[in-house]
Design a protein around this motif. Structure first.
Motif, mmCIF file in Angstrom:
data_model
loop_
_atom_site.group_PDB
_atom_site.id
_atom_site.type_symbol
_atom_site.label_atom_id
_atom_site.label_comp_id
_atom_site.label_asym_id
_atom_site.label_seq_id
_atom_site.Cartn_x
_atom_site.Cartn_y
_atom_site.Cartn_z
ATOM 1 N N LEU A 1 0.837 -1.206 0.000
ATOM 2 C CA LEU A 1 0.000 0.000 0.000
ATOM 3 C C LEU A 1 0.869 1.251 0.000
ATOM 4 C CD1 LEU A 1 -2.716 -1.029 2.609
ATOM 5 C CD2 LEU A 1 -2.840 -1.167 0.134
ATOM 6 N N GLY B 1 2.300 1.806 -3.339
ATOM 7 C CA GLY B 1 1.301 2.411 -4.227
ATOM 8 C C GLY B 1 1.206 3.905 -4.012
ATOM 9 N N LEU B 2 1.205 4.319 -2.754
ATOM 10 C CA LEU B 2 1.159 5.753 -2.461
ATOM 11 C C LEU B 2 2.386 6.451 -3.027
ATOM 12 C CD1 LEU B 2 -0.166 5.714 1.196
ATOM 13 C CD2 LEU B 2 -1.359 6.571 -0.792
ATOM 14 N N THR C 1 1.938 7.023 -6.867
ATOM 15 C CA THR C 1 1.076 8.150 -7.237
ATOM 16 C C THR C 1 1.739 9.473 -6.895
ATOM 17 O OG1 THR C 1 -0.086 7.622 -5.196
ATOM 18 C CG2 THR C 1 -1.181 7.080 -7.248
ATOM 19 N N LEU C 2 2.445 9.507 -5.769
ATOM 20 C CA LEU C 2 3.109 10.768 -5.395
ATOM 21 C C LEU C 2 4.211 11.109 -6.394
ATOM 22 C CD1 LEU C 2 3.019 12.869 -3.100
ATOM 23 C CD2 LEU C 2 4.981 11.721 -2.126
ATOM 24 N N HIS D 1 4.346 10.288 -9.508
ATOM 25 C CA HIS D 1 3.774 10.752 -10.766
ATOM 26 C C HIS D 1 3.179 12.146 -10.635
ATOM 27 C CE1 HIS D 1 4.098 7.270 -13.490
ATOM 28 N NE2 HIS D 1 4.319 6.651 -12.359
ATOM 29 N N MET D 2 2.716 12.485 -9.447
ATOM 30 C CA MET D 2 2.172 13.831 -9.268
ATOM 31 C C MET D 2 3.278 14.869 -9.415
ATOM 32 S SD MET D 2 0.138 15.462 -6.076
ATOM 33 C CE MET D 2 1.608 15.914 -5.205
ATOM 34 N N GLN E 1 5.937 14.542 -11.230
ATOM 35 C CA GLN E 1 6.496 14.602 -12.585
ATOM 36 C C GLN E 1 5.678 15.578 -13.432
ATOM 37 O OE1 GLN E 1 6.334 10.555 -13.765
ATOM 38 N NE2 GLN E 1 8.267 10.006 -12.811
ATOM 39 N N ARG E 2 6.284 15.950 -14.574
ATOM 40 C CA ARG E 2 5.606 16.870 -15.468
ATOM 41 C C ARG E 2 4.471 16.137 -16.178
ATOM 42 N NH1 ARG E 2 6.795 21.772 -16.644
ATOM 43 N NH2 ARG E 2 6.027 22.579 -18.620
ATOM 44 N N SER E 3 3.326 16.779 -16.275
ATOM 45 C CA SER E 3 2.214 16.113 -16.953
ATOM 46 C C SER E 3 2.434 16.191 -18.457
ATOM 47 C CB SER E 3 0.887 16.755 -16.577
ATOM 48 O OG SER E 3 0.779 17.999 -17.205
ATOM 49 N N ILE E 4 1.887 15.200 -19.156
ATOM 50 C CA ILE E 4 2.169 15.088 -20.588
ATOM 51 C C ILE E 4 1.071 15.714 -21.429
ATOM 52 C CG2 ILE E 4 3.571 13.018 -20.345
ATOM 53 C CD1 ILE E 4 1.069 11.435 -21.175
ATOM 54 N N HIS F 1 -2.900 15.517 -11.714
ATOM 55 C CA HIS F 1 -1.446 15.433 -11.792
ATOM 56 C C HIS F 1 -0.943 14.041 -11.443
ATOM 57 C CE1 HIS F 1 -0.165 19.464 -12.846
ATOM 58 N NE2 HIS F 1 -1.276 19.862 -12.252
ATOM 59 N N MET F 2 -1.674 13.321 -10.594
ATOM 60 C CA MET F 2 -1.254 11.952 -10.320
ATOM 61 C C MET F 2 -1.472 11.065 -11.532
ATOM 62 S SD MET F 2 -2.297 11.301 -6.370
ATOM 63 C CE MET F 2 -1.259 11.970 -5.079
ATOM 64 N N HIS G 1 -0.847 12.302 -14.614
ATOM 65 C CA HIS G 1 -0.093 13.020 -15.649
ATOM 66 C C HIS G 1 -0.973 13.915 -16.499
ATOM 67 C CE1 HIS G 1 3.991 10.779 -15.911
ATOM 68 N NE2 HIS G 1 3.678 11.138 -14.692
ATOM 69 N N ARG G 2 -2.063 14.396 -15.936
ATOM 70 C CA ARG G 2 -2.894 15.361 -16.647
ATOM 71 C C ARG G 2 -2.710 16.720 -15.990
ATOM 72 N NH1 ARG G 2 -7.894 14.988 -15.617
ATOM 73 N NH2 ARG G 2 -7.825 13.469 -13.941
ATOM 74 N N LEU G 3 -3.396 17.716 -16.520
ATOM 75 C CA LEU G 3 -3.298 19.052 -15.950
ATOM 76 C C LEU G 3 -4.527 19.421 -15.135
ATOM 77 C CD1 LEU G 3 -1.826 20.982 -18.981
ATOM 78 C CD2 LEU G 3 -0.679 20.500 -16.845
ATOM 79 N N TRP H 1 -5.343 11.635 -2.035
ATOM 80 C CA TRP H 1 -4.223 10.790 -2.460
ATOM 81 C C TRP H 1 -4.627 9.314 -2.434
ATOM 82 C CZ3 TRP H 1 0.896 10.794 0.826
ATOM 83 C CH2 TRP H 1 1.903 10.120 0.129
ATOM 84 N N THR I 1 -4.918 6.321 -5.492
ATOM 85 C CA THR I 1 -3.991 5.200 -5.405
ATOM 86 C C THR I 1 -4.661 3.838 -5.326
ATOM 87 O OG1 THR I 1 -2.470 6.666 -4.249
ATOM 88 C CG2 THR I 1 -2.003 4.318 -4.153
ATOM 89 N N PHE I 2 -5.714 3.738 -4.513
ATOM 90 C CA PHE I 2 -6.211 2.400 -4.185
ATOM 91 C C PHE I 2 -7.517 2.070 -4.894
ATOM 92 C CE2 PHE I 2 -3.886 3.418 -0.117
ATOM 93 C CZ PHE I 2 -2.754 2.742 -0.521
#
Lengths: 286, 340
Positions: free
Chosen positions: A31, A34-35, A38-39, A41-42, A44-47, B53-54, B56-58, B300, B304-305
């Protein structure tokens, strides 16, 4: 036994392959991982490309819109016949060009209308594929939506404008085979005979423009000239072509024999000539 | 006890402004109402942005010109414009009342939440008791919505929500009880005040864990969103709602996130107590920062889950959380007696 239980006992029992037991770790580590994902990816720069503000950088082979280079079109109708949606409209008329010096006038087809109905088009690209004279090209533009469906039919003037948007083809990858149109071993068709250099890339802005007058004619020798080389490539050893004079002696003899048998004179002459050439080849081969 | 009475006698910052009791009451009501209507918008916007943003969007970028800050306001305007549909088979009175019943308890919670030593509307002696009692009222609104909608998905969703509330209300209260035992007061101001030396998350980590899990389940937020599982029962009890009534449910959800984050901040993170003794920054900002951090944590988790299955969800509450919370209370009690 139809049912394989996967467990076999006895002397021949094969040890059942089991998966390596997963490494026991603290409960809840997954778990937390997993957190972490996501953190990460948050941060990182969005595509996302913000499309209307930021135009996409589309590759050269994008199927956005079909462009027509009118002067390359010979009105062969191949595109409109192959089109699965019947969305290409072609109208043309025939004109007779006066002969250069005596003889019969040359008839030329002149394009009156070339239109693509993009409301019907399904962007299969068959028309671009079948076009024998590189008159149709893909351009990556896609912003031509209209409020009226009638406007979706692009006439040849508009299709011509799309050619300015056609991108040069991408470079070949390193180590890729050379393009099939230009096999390195085969001598190119003499430019003087054909009228244009061999279509290497097929980029309309890059290739020297042909004039409308000579465009239908030069293309005709291409297939004819290409045939022997391709046949030679496919069949490894056909009888070598030798230019020989028919053997006169054989010709006279076979002709007399055939005529004596009462064969028609035209047929007899043909058989005689064939036999004479065979004899002449035989003689030359020895 | 004298400690608690002393705090009750304390004054909130509004009390000094006016002489008339009624003016003070109205001023406090307006402040609380404005807060409840604004803070959820902030959390809603945060959810938009954090989830985006999680992935990869804006997220929203246009409304309000700067990074879509006005997206929630635009959504509100849109909801107001929508047609208000009441199904013909629905019990229209109950159907229309349900959104209010869901939203009002969350507004009422903020009456007792302290955002500073004097920044609160009412300092109830039984603050935490009041808060935990009143959060349970909103489930009545969800049940009303489920039964009145005349829709099987709504009913299933409402009954799942009720079952979930029964399962998770217990660990929630038990976890809070451990904190109350340590603080020796039921007043939220008192509990926050008692953490001036250290936060209770240090002494009660298990209670904090149980409380946060149970709070997310109470809010029916992912991964405990069985009652509104959109792939199974459309939108649970809210399936038949449109327009402003639907917006009320959404507002209640985000108000709930703020409310439970605020309660958890007071119980475990010291409420308005500053970090590292930075008293220069007012307590209101510390409290807001803690509420924001916990709200972020709840969002968050959503990103994630995956959703728990209904039986897993029930099993987790009864088999894991409740025994854990009971053991925590027992240990707390023993230590409390020994320390004395």
């Amino acid at each position: 036994m139809a049912i394989d239980t996967g467990q076999e006992v006895g002397p021949n029992a094969v040890p059942v392959r089991t998966r390596e037991p997963a490494k026991r770790s603290l409960p809840g580590i997954g778990l937390l991982k997993g957190l972490g994902v996501t953190l990460k990816h948050m941060l990182q720069r969005s595509i996302t490309q913000q499309y209307p503000d930021e135009k996409p950088n589309l590759p050269p082979r994008t199927r956005g819109v079909i462009a027509l280079k009118e002067e390359n079109c010979t009105v062969c109708y191949k595109c409109s016949r192959e089109c699965p949606d019947w969305c290409i409209y072609i109208d043309a008329h025939k004109e007779t060009h006066p002969p250069a010096a005596g003889g019969k006038g040359r008839s030329v087809k002149v394009l009156d209308r070339f239109a693509i109905d993009y409301a019907l088009c399904m962007y299969c690209g068959i028309c671009v594929e079948v076009c024998p004279f590189d008159a149709l090209f893909w351009a990556p533009d896609f912003e031509y939506a209209e409020y009226d469906i009638v406007e979706m039919t692009h006439e040849k003037e508009r299709l011509e404008e799309w050619t300015y948007k056609v991108l040069p083809p991408p470079m070949l990858e390193i180590g890729a085979e050379p393009p099939a149109e230009e096999p390195p071993g085969v001598a190119p068709i003499p430019a003087a005979e054909v009228g244009v250099p061999p279509l290497a890339a097929g980029v309309p802005p890059a290739s020297p423009p042909r004039t409308a007058g000579d465009s239908p004619a030069p293309s005709a020798p291409e297939p004819a000239a290409a045939t022997p080389t391709s046949a030679a490539a496919v069949a490894p050893a056909p009888a070598e072509h030798m230019e020989v004079e028919p053997d006169q002696e054989t010709l006279d003899r076979v002709l007399a024999e055939e005529l004596a048998k009462g064969t028609d004179r035209r047929v007899a002459e043909g058989r005689a000539k064939a036999a004479a050439i065979r004899a002449a080849r035989k003689k030359a081969g020895q | 006890m004298s400690h608690g009475l002393l705090l009750t006698a304390g004054q909130s910052f509004v009390d000094g402004w006016f002489n008339s009791l009624w003016v003070v009451v109205i001023a406090k009501a307006i402040i609380v109402l404005v807060f409840v209507l604004v803070a959820p918008l902030g959390v809603g916007y945060m959810e938009h942005k954090v989830l985006a943003h999680m992935q990869h969007r804006l997220g929203p970028m246009y409304a309000g010109r700067f990074h879509g800050w006005a997206q929630l306001l635009a959504d509100g305007v849109k909801f107001v414009q929508k047609e208000d549909i009441v199904p013909s088979a629905a019990d229209s009175g109950v159907f229309s009342l349900a959104p209010a019943v869901v939203l009002v308890p969350y507004i009422a919670i903020f009456v007792v939440i302290p955002f500073g030593k004097t920044v609160w509307a009412v300092n109830l002696d039984v603050g935490i008791f009041y808060v935990l009692a009143i959060t349970s009222v909103s489930i009545i609104g969800i049940m009303m919505a489920g039964w009145a909608s005349a829709n099987k998905f709504s009913l299933i969703g409402a009954l799942r929500a009720a079952a979930q509330l029964i399962a998770y209300e217990l660990p929630l209260i038990l976890a809070a009880a451990a904190v109350v035992m340590q603080a020796g007061t039921l007043s939220l101001v008192g509990i926050a005040d008692a953490q001036h030396a250290f936060w209770y998350v240090l002494t009660q980590p298990i209670a904090f864990f149980v409380f946060m899990v149970a709070a997310i389940a109470e809010l029916t937020r992912p991964p405990f969103d069985m009652p509104i599982a959109d792939s199974e029962i459309i939108f649970g009890a809210f399936t038949e709602y449109t327009g402003l009534k639907f917006a009320f449910f959404l507002l209640a959800e985000y108000a709930g996130i703020v409310a439970f984050s605020a309660i958890a901040s007071v119980l475990f993170l010291g409420g308005y107590q500053p970090i590292l003794g930075l008293h220069i920054i007012p307590g209101f900002f510390w409290m807001s920062a803690k509420v924001g951090a916990l709200s972020f944590f709840i969002i968050w988790l959503r990103a994630t889950f995956p959703r728990l299955r209904e039986d897993q969800l029930q099993r987790f509450a009864w088999v894991v959380l409740i025994p854990l919370a009971l053991a925590d209370i027992m240990v707390t009690g023993v230590i409390k007696v020994l320390v004395k």
